[in-house]
Design a protein around this motif. Structure first.
Motif, PDB file in Angstrom:
ATOM      1  N   LYS A  80       1.004  -1.306   0.274  1.00 37.86           N
ATOM      2  CA  LYS A  80       0.049  -0.056  -0.162  1.00 37.86           C
ATOM      3  C   LYS A  80       1.026   1.316  -0.064  1.00 37.86           C
ATOM      4  CE  LYS A  80      -3.905   2.330   2.508  1.00 37.86           C
ATOM      5  NZ  LYS A  80      -5.010   2.125   1.907  1.00 37.86           N
ATOM      6  N   ILE A  81       0.752   2.069  -0.841  1.00 42.54           N
ATOM      7  CA  ILE A  81       1.433   3.452  -1.207  1.00 42.54           C
ATOM      8  C   ILE A  81       0.350   4.450  -0.969  1.00 42.54           C
ATOM      9  CG2 ILE A  81       2.855   4.751  -2.821  1.00 42.54           C
ATOM     10  CD1 ILE A  81       3.693   2.080  -4.037  1.00 42.54           C
ATOM     11  N   ASP A  82       0.943   5.188   0.028  1.00 44.16           N
ATOM     12  CA  ASP A  82       0.108   6.252   0.481  1.00 44.16           C
ATOM     13  C   ASP A  82       0.651   7.759   0.263  1.00 44.16           C
ATOM     14  OD1 ASP A  82      -2.137   7.780   1.554  1.00 44.16           O
ATOM     15  OD2 ASP A  82      -1.771   7.259   3.578  1.00 44.16           O
ATOM     16  N   ASN A  83       0.309   8.521  -0.672  1.00 44.98           N
ATOM     17  CA  ASN A  83       0.699   9.945  -0.520  1.00 44.98           C
ATOM     18  C   ASN A  83       2.042   9.952  -0.806  1.00 44.98           C
ATOM     19  OD1 ASN A  83       0.325  12.851  -0.844  1.00 44.98           O
ATOM     20  ND2 ASN A  83       1.013  12.987   1.376  1.00 44.98           N
ATOM     21  N   LEU A  84       2.695   9.299  -1.712  1.00 45.91           N
ATOM     22  CA  LEU A  84       4.250   9.291  -2.014  1.00 45.91           C
ATOM     23  C   LEU A  84       4.785  10.345  -2.873  1.00 45.91           C
ATOM     24  CD1 LEU A  84       7.062   7.522  -1.814  1.00 45.91           C
ATOM     25  CD2 LEU A  84       6.190   6.622  -4.108  1.00 45.91           C
ATOM     26  N   ASN A  85       5.743  11.134  -2.003  1.00 49.65           N
ATOM     27  CA  ASN A  85       6.470  12.210  -2.715  1.00 49.65           C
ATOM     28  C   ASN A  85       7.881  11.831  -2.884  1.00 49.65           C
ATOM     29  OD1 ASN A  85       4.450  14.481  -2.898  1.00 49.65           O
ATOM     30  ND2 ASN A  85       4.212  13.403  -0.819  1.00 49.65           N
ATOM     31  N   VAL A  86       8.512  11.949  -4.032  1.00 56.08           N
ATOM     32  CA  VAL A  86       9.931  11.878  -3.972  1.00 56.08           C
ATOM     33  C   VAL A  86      10.694  13.060  -4.702  1.00 56.08           C
ATOM     34  CG1 VAL A  86      11.644  10.375  -5.364  1.00 56.08           C
ATOM     35  CG2 VAL A  86       9.475   9.271  -4.681  1.00 56.08           C
ATOM     36  N   HIS A  87      11.698  13.396  -3.900  1.00 53.25           N
ATOM     37  CA  HIS A  87      12.596  14.592  -4.396  1.00 53.25           C
ATOM     38  C   HIS A  87      14.108  14.163  -4.717  1.00 53.25           C
ATOM     39  CE1 HIS A  87       9.114  16.452  -2.146  1.00 53.25           C
ATOM     40  NE2 HIS A  87       9.446  17.655  -2.850  1.00 53.25           N
ATOM     41  N   PHE A  88      14.463  14.767  -5.542  1.00 52.73           N
ATOM     42  CA  PHE A  88      16.088  14.867  -6.017  1.00 52.73           C
ATOM     43  C   PHE A  88      16.441  16.175  -5.725  1.00 52.73           C
ATOM     44  CE2 PHE A  88      14.542  11.096  -8.375  1.00 52.73           C
ATOM     45  CZ  PHE A  88      15.452   9.945  -7.972  1.00 52.73           C
ATOM     46  N   GLY A  89      17.051  16.419  -4.195  1.00 51.89           N
ATOM     47  CA  GLY A  89      17.336  17.880  -4.258  1.00 51.89           C
ATOM     48  C   GLY A  89      15.902  18.699  -4.103  1.00 51.89           C
ATOM     49  N   ALA A  90      16.258  19.587  -4.863  1.00 47.29           N
ATOM     50  CA  ALA A  90      15.216  20.453  -4.751  1.00 47.29           C
ATOM     51  C   ALA A  90      13.855  20.115  -5.789  1.00 47.29           C
ATOM     52  CB  ALA A  90      15.491  22.012  -5.004  1.00 47.29           C
ATOM     53  N   ARG A  91      14.091  19.123  -6.589  1.00 41.28           N
ATOM     54  CA  ARG A  91      13.294  18.815  -7.731  1.00 41.28           C
ATOM     55  C   ARG A  91      12.434  17.854  -7.302  1.00 41.28           C
ATOM     56  NH1 ARG A  91      14.566  15.679 -13.110  1.00 41.28           N
ATOM     57  NH2 ARG A  91      12.763  15.799 -14.420  1.00 41.28           N
ATOM     58  N   GLN A  92      11.046  17.797  -7.349  1.00 36.50           N
ATOM     59  CA  GLN A  92       9.939  16.924  -6.856  1.00 36.50           C
ATOM     60  C   GLN A  92       9.759  16.130  -8.309  1.00 36.50           C
ATOM     61  OE1 GLN A  92       6.649  18.053  -4.865  1.00 36.50           O
ATOM     62  NE2 GLN A  92       5.933  16.093  -4.549  1.00 36.50           N
ATOM     63  N   VAL A  93       9.816  14.854  -8.276  1.00 37.59           N
ATOM     64  CA  VAL A  93       9.533  14.071  -9.298  1.00 37.59           C
ATOM     65  C   VAL A  93       8.227  13.060  -9.242  1.00 37.59           C
ATOM     66  CG1 VAL A  93      11.905  14.189 -10.150  1.00 37.59           C
ATOM     67  CG2 VAL A  93      11.015  12.309  -8.712  1.00 37.59           C
ATOM     68  N   VAL A  94       7.880  13.052  -7.995  1.00 40.51           N
ATOM     69  CA  VAL A  94       6.786  12.120  -7.925  1.00 40.51           C
ATOM     70  C   VAL A  94       5.750  12.908  -6.894  1.00 40.51           C
ATOM     71  CG1 VAL A  94       5.572   9.954  -6.825  1.00 40.51           C
ATOM     72  CG2 VAL A  94       7.867   9.772  -8.133  1.00 40.51           C
ATOM     73  N   HIS A  95       4.564  13.135  -6.935  1.00 39.05           N
ATOM     74  CA  HIS A  95       3.564  14.027  -6.383  1.00 39.05           C
ATOM     75  C   HIS A  95       2.462  13.415  -5.872  1.00 39.05           C
ATOM     76  CE1 HIS A  95       5.627  17.763  -8.485  1.00 39.05           C
ATOM     77  NE2 HIS A  95       5.934  16.555  -9.208  1.00 39.05           N
TER      78      HIS A  95
END
Length: 548
Positions: free
Chosen positions: A10-25
């Motif tokens: 179960k993936i819930d509200n996943l956010n992924v950042h590389f430094g200041a850049r967000q790639v998953v919202h």
């Protein structure tokens, strides 16, 4: 611990950042035990980042949100405990087995290592289990293949070895990251059938990452559609693919190539390419001391004869090892071949006899566009140097200003301009998308104004929407400039959209040759029928725009 009705992952509200850049919202979805879920989207949509983030396998990524596996939040799990989950409860099949398998060890040793490390088995028992897993994937002669190194196996066999390695840990969740992208159409179907059979027999859940909607339709129970790191649609496969709600999903579904060709052949009797009884042999390395004194050869192409008229496309289709790329290299004069190959009435043998100027003149008339624009364009050179290089060689009398103007004209012809890309000529390949890079590669090939263009899998490395754009461009250029294409592909939909005539190759032999539409509608050879069935083609459903 969860019961059978709960979500396995179960993936819930996943956010992924590389430094200041967000790639998953803020992505959320779940997978039930024994379920097959597909993550769909183009390159850059976040599919692989999300899937590999479940095991924290993305270097430099900063995660927030929850990733629960069987009730345990993997984002907060200590590395030591997470290592136990990796390869035991969750296993991964990567896209390209040649980069995922260690070239220094046999495939059997690599599978046996999983049993030694994860299951604490002895060497002999681990080896027996490795052979057993290879047999389970239906690889031929598993005992012998276990002793082979990755480079000694075919693409399909390497992918089966990767699946065997993943199954060695007996996972409850299998992550398959584009597991069939690098395979031929019939091999794709075999691998899909194998995964489905293993999934049913073991009760595994499967998370499939892909951009191929045909594959989703054949394999998955549910689908999650991603665009630019955001979840735009999810649901049962039948509902999403037949009644899409989001414009991006509809765009993906509408990305099948359209046949937009000049169908009627002109009365021009010229042939820009002619091959008669072409045969290509490779000398095999000696396998023993005795064979040092006895030459052995592998026959890659046998007695191939065909011709290509001006403004037409001849498609060459077949599985890996069928001889189609070898035939293309012979047509380009890059391999020694028996028989005769002539370009616009001049043979390679005559050109070589005429020396450097003879070969130079003939090479100008036939150019090539390669499969992977990432690899075929020098990262150290700018666009002006890449596209204009052939002009400096073939037309040395042009001054710098004339060359620059010719380069700009050709880039405009393939849809690239200074208005879109300020400083276009000074930019380097990494500053463009995959589709834009392929346009630069096409401009480079066309700058000498050739009569024949060899297209070596020109869209197989591109996303579906970009594939359609590049094929549309090639169709437009053919009609505008009267180009002839020698098209190599393993994609039946590309043949359906682009080819006037088609050659079907198998084991170095031409098994069928004729008008493309006639062969696709009524193939005479069982092998051709198998390729069409594996691609799931329906001729009646093909989008066609005919131009008189």
């Amino acid at each position: 611990m969860s019961n059978a009705s709960d979500s396995l992952l179960k993936i819930d509200n996943l956010n992924v950042h590389f430094g200041a850049r967000q790639v998953v919202h803020g992505v959320s979805f779940d997978i039930k035990p024994g379920e097959k879920l597909a993550l769909v989207g183009e390159s850059g949509s976040g599919k692989s980042v999300i899937a590999l983030s479940t095991l924290r396998l993305v270097p430099g990524a900063r995660l927030s949100g929850r990733i629960d596996f069987d009730g345990t939040d993997l984002t907060s799990l200590p590395e030591r405990d997470l290592t136990a989950v990796r390869g035991r409860d969750v296993a991964v099949i990567f896209q390209e087995p040649m980069t995922a398998l260690n070239p220094l060890y046999t495939v059997g040793e690599q599978i046996a290592e999983v049993y030694r490390v994860k299951h604490r088995l002895g060497s002999r028992e681990a080896w027996a289990k490795a052979v057993e897993r290879l047999a389970e994937t239906e690889i031929p002669e598993p005992q012998r293949r276990a002793r082979a190194y990755p480079h000694q196996l075919s693409g399909g066999q390497r992918q089966r070895a990767m699946i065997a390695m993943a199954l060695a840990s007996e996972p409850r969740l299998l992550i398959a990251d584009e597991p069939t992208t690098a395979l031929d159409v019939s091999l794709r179907l075999q691998i899909l059938d194998l995964l489905e059979q293993l999934q049913r027999s073991r009760g595994m859940a499967v998370l499939m990452i892909t951009h191929d909607l045909n594959l989703v339709h054949r394999f998955a129970d549910r689908v999650v559609v991603l665009q630019n790191g955001r979840l735009v649609e999810q649901g049962a496969v039948a509902a999403v693919l037949h009644r899409p709600q989001h414009p991006y999903t509809r765009k993906l579904l509408d990305s099948r190539p359209v046949r937009d060709l000049v169908e009627e052949q002109t009365h021009d009797d010229r042939r820009v390419l002619r091959a008669e009884h072409v045969r290509v042999d490779y000398r095999l390395p000696a396998a023993s001391f005795r064979e040092l004194f006895r030459q052995r050869y592998f026959n890659a192409v046998q007695d191939a004869s065909f011709e290509l008229a001006p403004g037409r496309t001849l498609g060459i289709i077949g599985e890996s090892g069928s001889g189609k790329s070898t035939l293309a290299q012979a047509v380009l004069g890059l391999l020694r071949a028996q028989g005769e190959i002539s370009i616009c009435g001049s043979s390679w043998e005559a050109a070589k006899a005429a020396g450097f100027e003879g070969k130079k003149a003939l090479r100008r008339r036939i150019q090539v566009v390669f499969q992977d624009p990432y690899a075929s364009l020098s990262p150290r050179r700018n666009v002006q140097d890449i596209v204009g290089e052939a002009l400096a060689f073939h037309e040395p009398d042009l001054d710098a200003g004339q060359r620059r103007l010719r380069v700009l004209e050709m880039l405009a012809a393939v849809g690239l301009s200074h208005e879109q890309f300020p400083g276009l000529l000074e930019r380097h390949p990494h500053e463009f998308s995959g589709g834009q890079r392929q346009r630069i590669a096409i401009a480079r090939a066309l700058i000498t104004r050739p009569e024949v263009l060899v297209l070596d899998e020109p869209t197989s490395a591109l996303d579906v929407t970009i594939q359609k754009q590049v094929l549309t461009l090639l169709q437009k250029l053919q009609k505008t400039h009267g180009l002839s294409y020698f098209l190599i592909t393993h994609d039946m939909e590309v043949i359906q959209a682009m080819a006037h005539e088609v050659i079907v190759m198998r084991n170095g032999n031409i098994v069928e040759y004729g008008r493309a539409q006639a062969i696709l509608e009524a193939p005479k050879n069982p092998y051709t029928r198998a390729l069409i069935d594996a691609a799931g083609l329906s001729t009646a459903a093909v989008p066609v725009r005919q131009v008189a």
